[in-house]
Enzyme design. Structure first.
Site, PDB file in Angstrom:
ATOM      1  N   SER A  65       0.824  -1.216   0.000  1.00 35.83           N
ATOM      2  CA  SER A  65       0.000   0.000   0.000  1.00 35.83           C
ATOM      3  C   SER A  65       0.857   1.264   0.000  1.00 35.83           C
ATOM      4  O   SER A  65       0.476   2.282  -0.580  1.00 35.83           O
ATOM      5  CB  SER A  65      -0.932   0.004   1.213  1.00 35.83           C
ATOM      6  OG  SER A  65      -1.937  -0.964   1.037  1.00 35.83           O
ATOM      7  N   THR A  95       2.732  -4.764  15.167  1.00 37.51           N
ATOM      8  CA  THR A  95       3.616  -3.596  15.237  1.00 37.51           C
ATOM      9  C   THR A  95       2.837  -2.343  14.856  1.00 37.51           C
ATOM     10  O   THR A  95       1.674  -2.400  14.479  1.00 37.51           O
ATOM     11  CB  THR A  95       4.797  -3.753  14.264  1.00 37.51           C
ATOM     12  OG1 THR A  95       4.291  -3.628  12.929  1.00 37.51           O
ATOM     13  CG2 THR A  95       5.474  -5.098  14.419  1.00 37.51           C
ATOM     14  N   HIS A  97       3.332  -0.589  12.315  1.00 37.02           N
ATOM     15  CA  HIS A  97       3.334  -0.401  10.868  1.00 37.02           C
ATOM     16  C   HIS A  97       1.960   0.035  10.354  1.00 37.02           C
ATOM     17  O   HIS A  97       1.847   0.832   9.433  1.00 37.02           O
ATOM     18  CB  HIS A  97       3.707  -1.735  10.190  1.00 37.02           C
ATOM     19  CG  HIS A  97       4.963  -1.653   9.406  1.00 37.02           C
ATOM     20  ND1 HIS A  97       6.188  -1.975   9.933  1.00 37.02           N
ATOM     21  CD2 HIS A  97       5.192  -1.263   8.136  1.00 37.02           C
ATOM     22  CE1 HIS A  97       7.117  -1.812   9.010  1.00 37.02           C
ATOM     23  NE2 HIS A  97       6.543  -1.370   7.918  1.00 37.02           N
TER      24      HIS A  97
HETATM   25  C1  DLZ Z   1       5.333  -3.936   5.662  1.00 43.96           C
HETATM   26  C2  DLZ Z   1       3.847  -4.023   5.509  1.00 43.96           C
HETATM   27  C3  DLZ Z   1       3.054  -4.491   6.561  1.00 43.96           C
HETATM   28  C4  DLZ Z   1       3.611  -4.904   7.880  1.00 43.96           C
HETATM   29  N1  DLZ Z   1       1.718  -4.617   6.435  1.00 43.96           N
HETATM   30  C5  DLZ Z   1       1.142  -4.249   5.247  1.00 43.96           C
HETATM   31  C6  DLZ Z   1      -0.269  -4.364   5.079  1.00 43.96           C
HETATM   32  O1  DLZ Z   1      -1.033  -4.838   5.952  1.00 43.96           O
HETATM   33  N2  DLZ Z   1      -0.786  -3.962   3.884  1.00 43.96           N
HETATM   34  C7  DLZ Z   1      -0.017  -3.455   2.885  1.00 43.96           C
HETATM   35  O2  DLZ Z   1      -0.554  -3.088   1.837  1.00 43.96           O
HETATM   36  N3  DLZ Z   1       1.327  -3.358   3.021  1.00 43.96           N
HETATM   37  C8  DLZ Z   1       1.913  -3.749   4.154  1.00 43.96           C
HETATM   38  N4  DLZ Z   1       3.267  -3.666   4.295  1.00 43.96           N
HETATM   39  C9  DLZ Z   1       4.101  -3.280   3.128  1.00 43.96           C
HETATM   40  C10 DLZ Z   1       4.248  -1.764   2.897  1.00 43.96           C
HETATM   41  O3  DLZ Z   1       3.053  -1.211   2.333  1.00 43.96           O
HETATM   42  C11 DLZ Z   1       5.388  -1.504   1.897  1.00 43.96           C
HETATM   43  O4  DLZ Z   1       5.220  -2.300   0.750  1.00 43.96           O
HETATM   44  C12 DLZ Z   1       6.763  -1.822   2.504  1.00 43.96           C
HETATM   45  O5  DLZ Z   1       6.924  -1.105   3.711  1.00 43.96           O
HETATM   46  C13 DLZ Z   1       7.913  -1.449   1.508  1.00 43.96           C
HETATM   47  O6  DLZ Z   1       7.898  -0.030   1.271  1.00 43.96           O
END
Ligand code: DLZ
Length: 166
Positions: A65, A95, A97
């Site tokens: 995302s 976390t 995040h």
């Molecule tokens: C790292 C990460 C995490 C923990 N969770 C999601 C999520 O639930 N949905 C999503 O779309 N992306 C997640 N990401 C990835 C981050 O969006 C991104 O791709 C990474 O931090 C690399 O920039």
């Protein structure tokens, strides 16, 4: 209104402009792809049901995302589209995040809407559980993708009313 009280797939088709001459770009996050692929199907269905031509719908995939911001920026620069939809699914983990990514994406897409002359529709689910995301991507609360497809048509129509005058 909370989405539990509103079905995301319901709309009054008589109020939607015809999308026959409109072009759409859709940027899709690969994280939680079982959710985002269903969101994409919802957008595509809303566009086609309202007259859009399949040849005028372009899909780009990005890793997560967070990358929706760059994907939409590049798409706005490189493609001649009337509206862009970004689709993602961010699910609460252990976390922080979740908060960082959700806020960054919402802010990034908001900023982009103020910078470029193409409406960007925010189709990112931010849920506590996978089940909540399933419920909103074609489950019991409908499909957020349909809501976003309809928003894209309405915003493309609004934009085109003014570009026709130039
Ligand atoms: C790292 C990460 C995490 C923990 N969770 C999601 C999520 O639930 N949905 C999503 O779309 N992306 C997640 N990401 C990835 C981050 O969006 C991104 O791709 C990474 O931090 C690399 O920039």
């Amino acid at each position: 209104m909370a989405t539990v009280n509103k079905n995301l797939s319901h709309y009054d088709q008589s109020t939607i402009p015809n999308a026959a001459n409109m072009r759409f770009g859709i940027v899709v996050s690969e994280w939680n792809s079982e959710i985002t692929d269903n969101l994409y199907k919802g957008v595509e269905k809303a566009l086609l049901d309202n007259g859009a031509n399949a040849d005028n719908i372009v899909r780009w995939d990005v890793p997560g995302s967070f990358e929706l911001i760059y994907g939409a920026t590049l798409m706005g620069e490189r493609l001649d589209v009337d509206a862009i939809v970004v689709l993602g699914s961010i699910i609460q983990g252990e976390t922080r995040h979740f908060e960082f990514i959700s806020q960054a994406v919402a802010q990034g897409i908001k900023d982009l809407n103020m910078q470029i002359d193409i409406p960007i529709i925010l189709g990112v689910l931010t849920d506590d559980t996978l089940q909540q995301s399933i419920d909103r991507s074609g489950g019991k609360h409908g499909n957020k993708g349909i809501e976003c497809g309809i928003a894209a048509i309405k915003m493309a129509h609004l934009r085109n009313q003014f570009s026709d005058e130039e």
